[in-house]
Scaffold this motif. Structure first.
Motif, short mmCIF file in Angstrom:
data_model
loop_
_atom_site.label_atom_id
_atom_site.label_comp_id
_atom_site.label_asym_id
_atom_site.label_seq_id
_atom_site.Cartn_x
_atom_site.Cartn_y
_atom_site.Cartn_z
N ILE A 285 -1.75 -1.69 -3.71
CA ILE A 285 -2.58 -3.29 -3.55
C ILE A 285 -3.53 -3.77 -3.32
N LEU B 79 -0.23 -6.23 -5.81
CA LEU B 79 0.50 -5.05 -6.61
C LEU B 79 0.44 -4.06 -7.99
N GLY C 215 2.62 0.26 -6.69
CA GLY C 215 2.69 -0.44 -5.18
C GLY C 215 4.00 -0.86 -4.71
#
Length: 112
Positions: free
Chosen positions: A34, A40, A44
């Motif tokens: 992130i 992201l 993530g």
């Protein structure tokens, strides 16, 4: 986090589509799970879904196997998160991988 809280674990095919949805909602990035803007990477987004109950660690591992299978079919033999971080990688590439992997997973989930 809205709709990502308190989920019900989903099979790998839906987990892959949820991963795509997270990336479409919050934005996609490379290198970091992130970034400072809240975007992201694929890993993530998957971690977010594990932490909020939308997938179990085992389901995530099975989803990752489907991504690696799709990458291998394209002649790519590296971890999906390393592939995510390659120079020149774009979100349309990521979308295509997640979509193809979701279809691959779905076929294996419905096979007898």
């Amino acid at each position: 986090l809205g709709m990502w809280q308190t989920g019900t674990p989903q099979p790998p095919s839906l987990h892959l589509l949820h991963t795509l949805s997270v990336l479409e909602t919050y934005g996609w990035c490379r290198t970091l799970d992130i970034d400072v803007q809240g975007r992201l990477c694929m890993r993530g987004a998957q971690t977010l879904l594990v932490k909020t109950g939308w997938v179990t660690p085992d389901g995530r591992d099975r989803a990752v196997d489907h991504m690696h299978t799709v990458l291998a079919q394209a002649g790519v033999h590296m971890q999906f998160f390393a592939w995510n971080d390659l120079p020149g990688r774009t979100f349309p590439h990521v979308r295509a991988l997640l979509t193809r992997a979701a279809h691959h997973a779905h076929r294996s989930e419905i096979a007898p």
